[in-house]
Write an enzyme that holds these catalytic residues in place. Sequence first.
Site, PDB file in Angstrom:
ATOM      1  N   ASP A 199       8.561 -12.548  -4.299  1.00  0.00           N
ATOM      2  CA  ASP A 199       8.431 -13.109  -2.950  1.00  0.00           C
ATOM      3  C   ASP A 199       9.574 -12.610  -2.069  1.00  0.00           C
ATOM      4  O   ASP A 199      10.751 -12.768  -2.426  1.00  0.00           O
ATOM      5  CB  ASP A 199       8.468 -14.638  -3.058  1.00  0.00           C
ATOM      6  N   PRO A 219       0.887 -16.986   1.374  1.00  0.00           N
ATOM      7  CA  PRO A 219       2.223 -16.562   0.896  1.00  0.00           C
ATOM      8  C   PRO A 219       3.044 -15.832   1.955  1.00  0.00           C
ATOM      9  O   PRO A 219       4.248 -15.735   1.848  1.00  0.00           O
ATOM     10  CB  PRO A 219       1.895 -15.641  -0.282  1.00  0.00           C
ATOM     11  N   ASP A 268       6.407  -5.837   6.562  1.00  0.00           N
ATOM     12  CA  ASP A 268       5.049  -5.273   6.609  1.00  0.00           C
ATOM     13  C   ASP A 268       4.137  -6.233   5.851  1.00  0.00           C
ATOM     14  O   ASP A 268       3.654  -5.943   4.750  1.00  0.00           O
ATOM     15  CB  ASP A 268       5.078  -3.893   5.947  1.00  0.00           C
ATOM     16  N   ASP A 296       0.836  -1.203   0.000  1.00  0.00           N
ATOM     17  CA  ASP A 296       0.000   0.000   0.000  1.00  0.00           C
ATOM     18  C   ASP A 296       0.875   1.258   0.000  1.00  0.00           C
ATOM     19  O   ASP A 296       0.426   2.337  -0.333  1.00  0.00           O
ATOM     20  CB  ASP A 296      -0.923  -0.002   1.233  1.00  0.00           C
ATOM     21  N   THR A 330       1.134  -9.455   5.321  1.00  0.00           N
ATOM     22  CA  THR A 330      -0.183  -9.910   5.735  1.00  0.00           C
ATOM     23  C   THR A 330       0.009 -10.912   6.882  1.00  0.00           C
ATOM     24  O   THR A 330       1.130 -11.182   7.294  1.00  0.00           O
ATOM     25  CB  THR A 330      -0.883 -10.594   4.540  1.00  0.00           C
TER      26      THR A 330
HETATM   27  N1  SAM Z   1       0.217  -2.145   5.964  1.00  0.00           N
HETATM   28  C1  SAM Z   1      -0.854  -3.100   6.085  1.00  0.00           C
HETATM   29  C2  SAM Z   1      -0.720  -3.849   7.339  1.00  0.00           C
HETATM   30  O1  SAM Z   1      -0.722  -3.145   8.275  1.00  0.00           O
HETATM   31  O2  SAM Z   1      -0.745  -5.045   7.430  1.00  0.00           O
HETATM   32  C3  SAM Z   1      -0.869  -4.025   4.945  1.00  0.00           C
HETATM   33  C4  SAM Z   1       0.442  -4.505   4.607  1.00  0.00           C
HETATM   34  S1  SAM Z   1       0.610  -4.843   2.947  1.00  0.00           S
HETATM   35  C5  SAM Z   1      -0.914  -4.633   2.202  1.00  0.00           C
HETATM   36  C6  SAM Z   1       0.823  -6.599   3.131  1.00  0.00           C
HETATM   37  C7  SAM Z   1       1.430  -7.094   1.847  1.00  0.00           C
HETATM   38  O3  SAM Z   1       2.229  -8.256   2.039  1.00  0.00           O
HETATM   39  C8  SAM Z   1       0.380  -7.501   0.805  1.00  0.00           C
HETATM   40  O4  SAM Z   1       0.358  -6.532  -0.216  1.00  0.00           O
HETATM   41  C9  SAM Z   1       0.830  -8.870   0.319  1.00  0.00           C
HETATM   42  O5  SAM Z   1       0.687  -9.034  -1.077  1.00  0.00           O
HETATM   43  C10 SAM Z   1       2.285  -8.867   0.754  1.00  0.00           C
HETATM   44  N2  SAM Z   1       2.898 -10.194   0.877  1.00  0.00           N
HETATM   45  C11 SAM Z   1       2.358 -11.319   1.392  1.00  0.00           C
HETATM   46  N3  SAM Z   1       3.237 -12.332   1.319  1.00  0.00           N
HETATM   47  C12 SAM Z   1       4.376 -11.821   0.731  1.00  0.00           C
HETATM   48  C13 SAM Z   1       5.649 -12.360   0.389  1.00  0.00           C
HETATM   49  N4  SAM Z   1       5.924 -13.664   0.617  1.00  0.00           N
HETATM   50  N5  SAM Z   1       6.560 -11.537  -0.182  1.00  0.00           N
HETATM   51  C14 SAM Z   1       6.274 -10.223  -0.410  1.00  0.00           C
HETATM   52  N6  SAM Z   1       5.090  -9.649  -0.116  1.00  0.00           N
HETATM   53  C15 SAM Z   1       4.156 -10.460   0.460  1.00  0.00           C
END
Ligand code: SAM
Length: 276
Positions: free
Chosen positions: A139, A164, A157, A88, A159
């Site tokens: 990733d 994933p 930061d 984001d 999920t």
């Molecule tokens: N800032 C918000 C929070 O407080 O949780 C949301 C964080 S951001 C939207 C979380 C991101 O982690 C998502 O866009 C997701 O696609 C990403 N994500 C999940 N697994 C991942 C991985 N293995 N490598 C990189 N990004 C990943």
Amino acid sequence: MAGRNWFNELHTSSSGILLEISKPIAYRKSSYQEIWIFDNPVFGKVLVLDGCVMTTEKDEFFYHEMLAHPALTTHPKPERVLIIGGGDGGTLREVLRYPEVGKATLVELDRDVIDLAKRHLPSLSISFSDPRAEVVIGDGAKFVKTAKSSYDVVLVDSTDPVGPAEILFSEGFYRDIKALIGRDGILALQCESPFLHMDFIKSQKKILSSIFGRVNFYNAVVPTYPGSLWSFAFASDSVDPLELKRKPPEGLRYYDEHIHRAAFTLPPFMRDEIER
Ligand code: SAM
């Protein structure tokens, strides 16, 4: 409630959050997750991934300031920062408030999250256009395993630890990060709810403590997160999390040096569990 549309997210099998959808903004099924953005009268635009509230325009600063600033005010020279996840853009925005930061690399799995944040969440995604920002789509676990650069600060930061993102809470991932940050490096990560996920937090403490010389936890309130109180881990070999090396940037709305110290003071219910 009749005639109005509602979003609800279960935080446990018998509790959760309910938000009115005053206006649907965007929906996309990416290769990784369902992405929704809708407007809510209290929280503004809300970003939801696979049914979980990720961030909202109105309360995002609680989380993004608290994920970024404790590490950036205590690292001796935070020139190179790596952000894993954070599609984001909120964490990237906070990192780039520091003139000391020469480069911030953000590794996000899902390009659609970044695309929709740029289109609909301008207050969060504003820094993607900063010349110091580098975006890598991929990733995060694979990235740190093969990265050639070193970093001063790594911020995870992600999920929640499922799907994933599960690998982003693993020993191997943390060991790969340790190899990238050197002795003065800091790893800070979001680490779920002390109210609902204490066993998970304890398991993370065990893993991190087997890799880093110093592991501390700190908390912040995030109104739209499960349990509202949210934890973060701060891992380093040499950095004292309570020794601030610089003043925080002007204009922050949740974090300051007083909140910094208070955040690392854990409530007894959490301290007793963590320090046991
Ligand atoms: N800032 C918000 C929070 O407080 O949780 C949301 C964080 S951001 C939207 C979380 C991101 O982690 C998502 O866009 C997701 O696609 C990403 N994500 C999940 N697994 C991942 C991985 N293995 N490598 C990189 N990004 C990943």
